[in-house]
Design a protein around this motif. Structure first.
Motif, short mmCIF file in Angstrom:
data_model
loop_
_atom_site.label_atom_id
_atom_site.label_comp_id
_atom_site.label_asym_id
_atom_site.label_seq_id
_atom_site.Cartn_x
_atom_site.Cartn_y
_atom_site.Cartn_z
N SER A 1 21.53 -17.93 7.95
CA SER A 1 20.46 -17.24 7.21
C SER A 1 19.09 -17.82 7.54
O SER A 1 18.95 -19.02 7.82
CB SER A 1 20.72 -17.33 5.71
OG SER A 1 21.91 -16.67 5.35
N ASN B 1 21.73 -20.65 -0.47
CA ASN B 1 20.92 -20.91 0.71
C ASN B 1 19.75 -21.87 0.45
O ASN B 1 18.57 -21.53 0.66
CB ASN B 1 20.39 -19.59 1.30
CG ASN B 1 21.42 -18.89 2.15
OD1 ASN B 1 22.40 -19.49 2.58
ND2 ASN B 1 21.20 -17.61 2.40
N LEU C 1 20.08 -25.22 5.19
CA LEU C 1 19.99 -24.26 6.30
C LEU C 1 19.49 -24.94 7.57
O LEU C 1 19.97 -24.66 8.67
CB LEU C 1 19.05 -23.11 5.92
CG LEU C 1 19.55 -22.16 4.83
CD1 LEU C 1 18.44 -21.17 4.45
CD2 LEU C 1 20.80 -21.40 5.28
#
Length: 724
Positions: A494, A454, A459
């Motif tokens: 996320s 991540n 993201l």
């Protein structure tokens, strides 16, 4: 701002050189005067007795595989020998308004002025020589760069001298051939420059990428350029640049920042107009055959960054070359995604070139001999500019052009994302480059970035990509059946990772992997350019963003100049600090030619000042226009024709802490939403259609004014403070 007024202001902004340049030739950014027409570029070095004009073109590439053979190369140049000016004084001006370089040399017995410019309309270089007092001997030498597996040639056709350089052969992916054809109005390449007279040096430059018969074409064209033709070319040149500068303007009470705002646009206009060949890292001022990082299109921000300011500055046309190499590389990207990762879509290396040229191949066992450097985000980062251009213009023809690239990028992430525990997760995507380009490493954990989970930039890019695809596909009426999947990704991607540092909660580089890095600005690039956070974001997220900027404190950074200042403006950071630090970079990290230069790149820095200043004067990325949102309230400022999301062109003025003028031109007839400039006063909106004016209706909700526009019409907002 009337046309004459902005022209008078622009006249005082120029690059000034009081001594000969010091770092030409160079593998990076030149410190010398630069001119260009978006394809042909010339930079000028040397002292008064020997002026050297370095000639390059955006399409003059050596297309050979294996890093670093695939790169733009130097074509050649012209030396102007004036031995009578030995020990003469040196002074040169790079004039932005006229797009020329005017040099003056004062010697003991004679003085010479030299004016150099490249036609805005064709690849012709004109050098005008004048002298005063005594005559000066002048000798011209035309040359092309030797070596690097190139073939060169020289010849004479009547009074035209020519020189060629070619990269051809079986191991070349595609041939590049170039010619410089030169003649002098004196009829000879060695002559006496007499006082009170003017002589012209004329050169025409072309490659096989321009036209099939480039060689004879150039000789013929330069032979037909006489003094009358020069006069008409000068007029065409002046008209083009006048129209260019008329597209937008700022006045912010800070001549240093204004100079670099205009200077950055000048550099981009000089190097970014060839739609077939985008400029590489150092534009079209290449002075060696070994530009750093192959001088290519580096896709982990360097390639994208130069254009981040042109959209809001209403110079969208300068971004025309941007998409070409990205679209040309798609076949490679599809193959890499399939063969190396088992995914649909496209997977791009860190470096590419024109016409599908891979420039990042290396002889190591890692990553199949490619320099992906552990990163999966290069194609997604490349969509940033495409989405910026779409939102600023709502140009559906452009949307259709780039839609295949956007879809293939989405295909990749649909396959590559992992859905677990109710959220989408990114595995094995390095936030920072991993040194897979060499087998020699200093420590045992050199490759731990390959296991990053991540990364914060990816993201944000995924959010930007899928939101943009829903909007664009809706406009194009395509792929409606995929919206549910895209919306699911948007709703379940996320969160941005955070951690504690120096007593503050700040953004973390990855959820698992690197939390911090000692340089670079990757911790805030999800804000800008990825657009993940803005003034409408959750207040807690905004506070984390501001604290991150404070803690990383990267106002001066090897790679961070194009991002840190605009990111700070996006989240409402203290404008006095932004302006003070931006001024410092202009003073301490610039060359006289108005390049702002850090070690990590070249023309990428052209976006730093424009994008930051524009965002301070106006923001619109959240679909509502904010005027002077991050600008010191007591500092007067005005701007003309900055571009807002929704295909609006806006002019406004802040005077004595009050917004006194608002004009909005609508290009596509969309609903305009603007934060109320006068929340405590009455106001009205007028539609302007030629000489006709009429008051129109509007709605106000949560301090945002909404009104319907018609394409091609303008609207003025007027405050009525005396009306209850």
């Amino acid at each position: 701002m009337k046309a004459l007024e902005w022209k008078q202001r622009l006249e005082k902004y120029k690059g000034v050189f009081t001594e000969p340049p010091k770092i030409v030739p160079t593998d990076k950014v030149v410190d010398s005067p630069v001119i260009g027409n978006g394809d042909l570029g010339v930079t000028i070095s040397g002292n008064a007795e020997k002026q050297r004009l370095w000639i390059s073109k955006t399409d003059f590439w050596k297309a050979k595989l294996m890093y670093s053979n695939g790169s733009p190369c130097l074509l050649g140049g012209i030396d102007i020998h004036m031995p009578d000016l030995k020990n003469a004084s040196y002074y040169s001006e790079q004039r932005l308004d006229e797009a020329n370089v005017v040099s003056t040399f004062h010697g003991a017995a004679a003085s010479v002025s030299m004016t150099s410019w490249i036609s805005a309309m064709e690849n012709a270089l004109i050098v005008e020589l004048n002298c005063e007092r005594q005559a000066v001997s002048v000798t011209l030498d035309l040359w092309v760069q030797q070596g690097n597996e190139s073939a060169t040639g020289y010849g004479q056709d009547g009074d035209v001298a020519w020189a060629t350089r070619k990269f051809t052969g079986e191991d070349i992916e595609w041939p590049t051939e170039g010619v410089i054809a030169m003649r002098c109005s004196a009829g000879s390449h060695s002559f006496e420059l007499q006082p009170g007279t003017k002589q012209y040096i004329i050169a025409y430059v072309a490659t096989n990428h321009d036209e099939e018969n480039y060689f004879q074409g150039s000789i013929g064209k330069v032979g037909r350029i006489d003094e009358n033709r020069i006069d008409s070319m000068r007029l065409e040149h002046a008209q083009w640049w006048s129209q260019f500068w008329a597209k937008s303007a700022i006045e912010i009470g800070d001549e240093l920042l204004e100079k670099f705002w205009y200077g950055s646009h000048y550099i981009m206009a000089c190097c970014s107009r060839n739609k077939k060949f985008a400029p590489g890292l150092f534009g079209n001022w290449i002075t060696t055959d070994n530009p750093e990082w192959a001088g290519d299109y580096h896709l982990n921000y360097n390639y994208q960054a130069p254009w981040w300011g042109v959209y809001s500055s209403n110079h969208v046309e300068l971004s025309e070359p941007y998409d070409t190499p990205l679209l040309e590389y798609m076949e490679n990207g599809r193959r890499y995604a399939d063969e190396y990762l088992g995914c649909r879509g496209i997977y791009y290396d860190v470096g590419i070139g024109p016409k599908g040229l891979p420039t990042a191949l290396c002889n190591t066992p890692y990553e199949h001999g490619h320099m992906f450097l552990g990163q999966k985000s290069n194609s997604a980062l490349s969509t940033v500019n495409m989405l910026m251009r779409f939102y600023y213009t709502y140009d559906l023809d452009y949307a259709r052009l780039v839609y295949p690239f956007l879809i293939e990028t989405a295909n990749f992430w649909e396959d590559y994302l992992t859905f677990e525990d109710g959220r989408y997760v990114i595995y094995r995507d390095a936030i920072h480059e991993v040194g897979t380009y060499t087998e020699s490493h200093d420590n045992d954990d050199w490759d731990r970035g390959l296991e990053d989970m991540n990364p914060i930039l990816s993201l944000a890019l995924i959010r930007m990509l899928f939101k943009g695809l829903i909007d664009i596909s809706g406009q194009l009426q395509l792929d409606a059946d995929r919206h549910e999947k895209w919306a699911h990704i948007l709703g379940h991607i996320s969160d941005y990772p955070t951690f504690e540092r120096e007593g503050k909660t700040i953004f973390r580089l990855t959820e698992q992997g690197y939390d911090w890095w000692g340089d670079n600005t990757l911790a805030i690039q999800h804000i800008w350019p990825a657009g993940g956070i803005g003034l409408d974001s959750d207040p807690q997220l905004l506070e984390i963003a501001k604290d991150t900027i404070t803690v990383i404190n990267r106002w001066t950074d090897y790679n961070g100049f194009p991002t840190i200042f605009t990111a700070a403006a996006r989240v409402g950071y203290d404008p006095e600090i932004i302006l003070r630090q931006l001024r410092r970079q202009c003073l301490e990290h610039s060359f006289p030619n108005l390049f702002i230069f850090f070690g990590g790149g070249g023309i990428e820095c052209c976006s730093g000042v424009p994008s930051a200043i524009n965002e301070m004067l106006m923001q619109s990325h959240e679909q509502a226009i904010r005027l002077f949102p991050v600008w010191p309230g007591d500092k007067n400022a005005r701007f003309k024709n900055l571009r807002a999301v929704g295909a609006f062109v806006v002019s406004s003025e802040l005077s004595d802490e009050n917004i006194t003028h608002v004009e909005i031109k609508s290009e596509k007839g969309r609903t305009c939403r603007i934060f109320n400039p006068w929340p405590n006063s009455a106001f009205s909106i007028e539609e302007i259609d030629g000489e006709r004016r009429r008051t129109i209706e509007w709605q106000l909700s949560a301090n945002v004014i909404s009104f319907q526009t018609q394409a091609g019409k303008s609207y003025t907002l007027q405050c009525h403070p005396d009306v209850n």
